[in-house]
Design a protein around this motif. Structure first.
Motif, PDB file in Angstrom:
ATOM      1  N   UNK A  70      40.299  38.556  44.433  1.00  0.00           N
ATOM      2  CA  UNK A  70      39.971  39.902  43.982  1.00  0.00           C
ATOM      3  C   UNK A  70      40.566  40.259  42.619  1.00  0.00           C
ATOM      4  N   UNK A  71      41.901  40.031  42.413  1.00  0.00           N
ATOM      5  CA  UNK A  71      42.486  40.448  41.126  1.00  0.00           C
ATOM      6  C   UNK A  71      41.791  39.810  39.925  1.00  0.00           C
ATOM      7  N   UNK A  72      41.336  38.559  40.090  1.00  0.00           N
ATOM      8  CA  UNK A  72      40.680  37.849  38.998  1.00  0.00           C
ATOM      9  C   UNK A  72      39.435  38.605  38.533  1.00  0.00           C
ATOM     10  N   UNK A  73      38.595  38.976  39.495  1.00  0.00           N
ATOM     11  CA  UNK A  73      37.342  39.661  39.153  1.00  0.00           C
ATOM     12  C   UNK A  73      37.630  41.099  38.704  1.00  0.00           C
ATOM     13  N   UNK A  74      38.518  41.745  39.447  1.00  0.00           N
ATOM     14  CA  UNK A  74      38.817  43.163  39.205  1.00  0.00           C
ATOM     15  C   UNK A  74      39.396  43.377  37.817  1.00  0.00           C
ATOM     16  N   UNK A  75      40.341  42.510  37.432  1.00  0.00           N
ATOM     17  CA  UNK A  75      41.009  42.690  36.143  1.00  0.00           C
ATOM     18  C   UNK A  75      40.030  42.577  34.977  1.00  0.00           C
ATOM     19  N   UNK A  76      39.003  41.760  35.140  1.00  0.00           N
ATOM     20  CA  UNK A  76      38.047  41.607  34.038  1.00  0.00           C
ATOM     21  C   UNK A  76      36.917  42.622  34.140  1.00  0.00           C
ATOM     22  N   UNK A  77      36.193  42.571  35.271  1.00  0.00           N
ATOM     23  CA  UNK A  77      35.026  43.455  35.400  1.00  0.00           C
ATOM     24  C   UNK A  77      35.451  44.918  35.404  1.00  0.00           C
ATOM     25  N   UNK A 122      45.545  49.222  38.618  1.00  0.00           N
ATOM     26  CA  UNK A 122      45.917  47.803  38.541  1.00  0.00           C
ATOM     27  C   UNK A 122      44.961  47.005  37.661  1.00  0.00           C
ATOM     28  N   UNK A 123      44.387  47.658  36.661  1.00  0.00           N
ATOM     29  CA  UNK A 123      43.514  46.943  35.740  1.00  0.00           C
ATOM     30  C   UNK A 123      44.341  46.473  34.553  1.00  0.00           C
ATOM     31  N   UNK A 124      43.703  45.762  33.634  1.00  0.00           N
ATOM     32  CA  UNK A 124      44.440  45.325  32.458  1.00  0.00           C
ATOM     33  C   UNK A 124      44.268  46.352  31.343  1.00  0.00           C
ATOM     34  N   UNK A 125      45.345  47.071  30.955  1.00  0.00           N
ATOM     35  CA  UNK A 125      45.232  48.054  29.878  1.00  0.00           C
ATOM     36  C   UNK A 125      44.752  47.392  28.595  1.00  0.00           C
ATOM     37  N   UNK A 126      45.109  46.134  28.465  1.00  0.00           N
ATOM     38  CA  UNK A 126      44.767  45.382  27.260  1.00  0.00           C
ATOM     39  C   UNK A 126      43.260  45.188  27.127  1.00  0.00           C
TER      40      UNK A 126
END
Lengths: 380, 401
Positions: free
Chosen positions: B189-196, B241-245
């Protein structure tokens, strides 16, 4: 908006993005809440660990200064001086299985050199600590020369102590015959072991805590002040965030109910003091004053502690109200607050002062389950 | 020192340090960082750890704005021209830097988890310090364009590589234990969530910014709008929990493609944000502990050498392959040595997800970041100057007379 894309296309994209966000937020697996903010781009991790290690080293070093090796005129170590009035002689007495006996400091010169086997192969270690009963029970322990096989989680194999020590000795400091701090007594799978200092610091900084090594104690920690001048308060446990203890670390108690106290008997008197008792004390640089112990005084469950070497630095949390800011920050009873806003917590008083000083502070907490956490606490 | 005094002192100190290092032809960024080291908790201690922590909000805002600026390279009309070229160079230099570090760690006997995580982190090139040197040099030209594009793609690639390794570690652990689907779900999940999720959030905020910007005329209002949107984006990203970057990059990318005002906006930002960046770099310096250099050890040395050679050789290979000019071939590698922000962020993530692997990774990366944060900006400036892309104003060598 000047755009090569038409509005309908943009609306579809925006809808899809919104859908992804809502679905993701709902489907997010609930992980254990980490109190370390993800966006924290400072090297908090590294800094806090190093600071904790420093706290520990300083904490033990402070206590180690109370000890000195007693050297014979020949330069051979003969025993360990454990206080201004007492020494432990490293000579066989024949009467006990331990080749140690307690002697008065004044007798130290009469100590004869220890026989050869005492220093070989692993050597003998002295684990010194007063027993909880307040008796002057300095316990010498014999290290078998073997290492424990049962403490598998530890990197350095702890040294096995030949006899199982009572639980009250967990956390006691062990000194070698040169007066150096050699390790800490731990209880591990029915064995008593001496965990080397390097390992103790490693355990703390790696946030692995075998129960026993790092034993948080209840109540106050007090030591007899030099020269029969009273009892020095070293630590006071907070049992509730709302509670203000009447005694603070750094205070020296000189009388209970107007009777002067000192030494071991004084510690016992102080520990037994019930709410309503009048206590005379003075803090550094302040005049002597009298207080009446309230119901919330932290003395109720006080263990007469004497010289306690097993406590961790920082201040233990006694109680966390459910739903409070502290609870939301992940704090639990039994955790120890080591740093507030980057400053070491040396006493319950300093904890109160640091917490009261600002609206939002970062705490570094050594959690009950052994994790090293950073928590943001907001005053409400 | 309270926070306001600290900010004041930091700003003045940064200015002073900037003047001093300029005379020595060293980038201002390095001056700021060195000033931070000097006054920070590991140096003279004038700025305490407490100050550093309380000012970290500035770091987040500054990093958000920096990535927003970098997002502008994804201007589709321009990106088509040099996109494939940027992508191929980034892939080659990332694969080589990550691969060399991973191989070195495996050869030195590290567990595969540690080796691959370090390899993934090694890919990153610091967006902030590199962009600041570009701005300070007022650089323009093929090298600058390629470099800016690579930074953007590189940071996304780092995040993808790190997430892939982290997912593999989780899946490997799940395969050996109980948990089945639930564990696999938690891993993937984190892999997809962080990008999409991050791209979706950035797109929505970018859309808001672009639509609103067309109704705003005053420069001041535009800045308020921009600051609000970037802060909102970074804040919501942290919350979810997303990537602010990635989200900030996406805001910049959306803005540049949807709004005709974007050029003016990026220009206005450049004129307004220096104080924020000064604080950002001084704080970054205050967090560096030069003593870590002494304890870099064998693993740290492998990491530094592996990453540096991967970047230098990879960038050159990539540039040759994509038919870049000789300046780009020669100077692209040195220009992308800096490493900081995201690498440190990933250490924190490692600590949360893999506490047992974190001690080794933390020690190696923090030591290496200290090295790369000191030599990186110098190398970038040298590359921009010698390639002739730094403007005459900042390049004493090119100055007449």
């Amino acid at each position: 908006m000047e755009t090569p894309l038409n509005r309908r296309y943009l609306a579809v994209l925006a809808g899809a993005a919104l859908l992804i966000l809502i679905a993701g937020a709902l489907l997010r697996p609930r992980t254990t809440t980490s109190v370390l903010p993800r966006t924290e781009l400072v090297q908090l991790d590294q800094m806090s660990r190093r600071r904790v290690a420093e706290d520990f080293a300083a904490y033990f070093a402070e206590r180690a200064r109370l000890f000195a090796v007693h050297l014979l005129p020949s330069g051979a170590p003969a025993g360990v001086i454990v206080s201004e009035t007492e020494a432990i002689a490293a000579e066989p007495t024949g009467a006990t299985p331990w080749p140690f006996r307690r002697v008065a400091r004044s007798e130290a010169d009469s100590i004869r050199p220890a026989p050869e086997p005492i220093r070989a192969p692993t050597g003998w270690l002295l684990a010194v600590r007063r027993t909880p009963a307040g008796n002057a029970g300095w316990a010498p322990v014999l290290v078998s020369g073997r290492t424990s096989a049962n403490c598998g989680a530890w990197q350095t194999r702890p040294l096995l102590v030949s006899e199982r020590l009572p639980a009250a000795f967990a956390g006691a400091a062990a000194f070698d015959l040169d007066g150096r701090l050699a390790g800490v007594v731990a209880l591990c799978s029915n064995e008593s072991v001496i965990v080397p200092m390097d390992e103790v610091v490693r355990l703390v900084t790696a946030a692995e805590s075998p129960a026993g090594v790092l034993l948080a104690r209840a109540g106050i920690v007090a030591v007899a002040a030099p020269g029969d001048s009273g009892i020095d308060i070293r630590q006071v446990r907070i049992r509730s965030p709302a509670e203000r203890p009447d005694l603070y670390p750094g205070d020296r108690v000189t009388a209970v109910n107007a009777e002067r106290i000192s030494g071991d008997s004084g510690i016992a008197r102080l520990a037994a003091a019930a709410p309503g008792t009048t206590i005379t004390l003075h803090s550094a640089g302040a005049a002597e004053r009298t207080i009446v112990l309230g119901n919330t005084a932290a003395l109720g469950k006080a263990a007469p502690a004497g010289l306690v070497l097993g406590d961790l630095p920082g201040v233990s949390i006694g109680h966390v109200d459910s739903g409070s800011a502290a609870a939301r920050a992940g704090l639990r009873a039994g955790d120890r607050v080591l740093r507030v806003g980057g400053r070491p917590v040396t006493s319950s008083r300093s904890l109160y002062q640091l917490l009261a000083a600002r609206d939002s502070v970062k705490l570094i907490v050594y959690a009950r389950d052994g994790a090293l956490l950073s928590a943001q606490l907001r005053n409400e | 020192m309270n926070s306001l005094t600290a900010i004041g002192a930091i700003l003045l100190l940064a200015l002073l340090a900037g003047h001093l290092v300029k005379a020595m032809r060293v980038p201002e960024v390095t001056g700021y960082i060195l000033a931070g080291v000097a006054v920070g908790p590991f140096g003279l201690g004038l700025v305490s750890h407490e100050n550093v922590v309380s000012l970290s909000v500035f770091s987040e805002v500054a990093l958000g704005l920096i990535l927003f600026s970098i997002g502008s390279v994804f201007d589709l009309s321009r990106f088509r021209e040099f996109g494939s070229h940027v992508l191929s160079v980034t892939f080659i230099e990332s694969a080589l830097a990550g691969g060399l570090v991973t191989a070195g760690m495996l050869v030195s006997g590290q567990r595969w988890q540690v080796a691959f995580l370090l390899g993934a982190i090694a890919i990153e090139t610091a967006a902030a310090s590199t962009l600041m040197v570009i701005r300070e040099c007022d650089a323009a030209g093929p090298l600058t364009d390629t470099l800016t594009g690579i930074i953007a793609v590189n940071n996304i690639l780092t995040l993808i590589a790190f997430s892939l390794v982290a997912t593999s570690i989780d899946l490997h652990a799940a395969a050996g234990g109980v948990g089945g689907w639930s564990a696999a779900y938690r891993a993937i999940f984190p892999l997809i969530w962080q990008l999409a999720g991050s791209v979706a959030l950035g797109f929505l905020v970018g859309l808001l910014l672009a639509s609103w910007a067309s109704h705003v005329t005053e420069h001041g209002e535009l800045l308020i709008l921009l600051a609000g949107c970037v802060l909102l984006c970074v804040g919501v990203a942290s919350l979810l929990d997303l990537s602010p970057l990635v989200a900030s990059l996406a805001v910049g990318a959306t803005m540049v493609n949807l709004s005709g005002k974007s050029r003016g906006l990026f220009g206005a930002l450049t004129r307004t944000d220096p104080p924020l960046y000064a604080i950002f770099f001084v704080i970054a310096g205050a967090d560096l502990d030069l003593k870590l250099l002494g304890s870099l050890g064998v693993l740290g040395t492998i990491y530094v050498i592996g990453r540096a050679s991967g970047k230098l050789v990879g960038a050159r290979l990539g540039a040759v392959r994509s038919g870049a000019t000789s300046e780009v071939r020669r100077f692209l590698g040195p220009a992308m040595l800096a490493q900081a922000g995201l690498a440190i962020g990933l250490i924190i993530t490692t600590r949360e997800r893999f506490p047992d692997l974190a001690p080794t990774i933390t020690a190696v990366v923090l030591g290496a970041v200290t090295v790369f944060e000191l030599i990186g900006p110098l190398a970038t400036r040298m590359a921009l100057t010698r390639s002739g892309e730094a403007s005459a104003r900042t390049d004493p060598a090119a100055a007449p007379g």
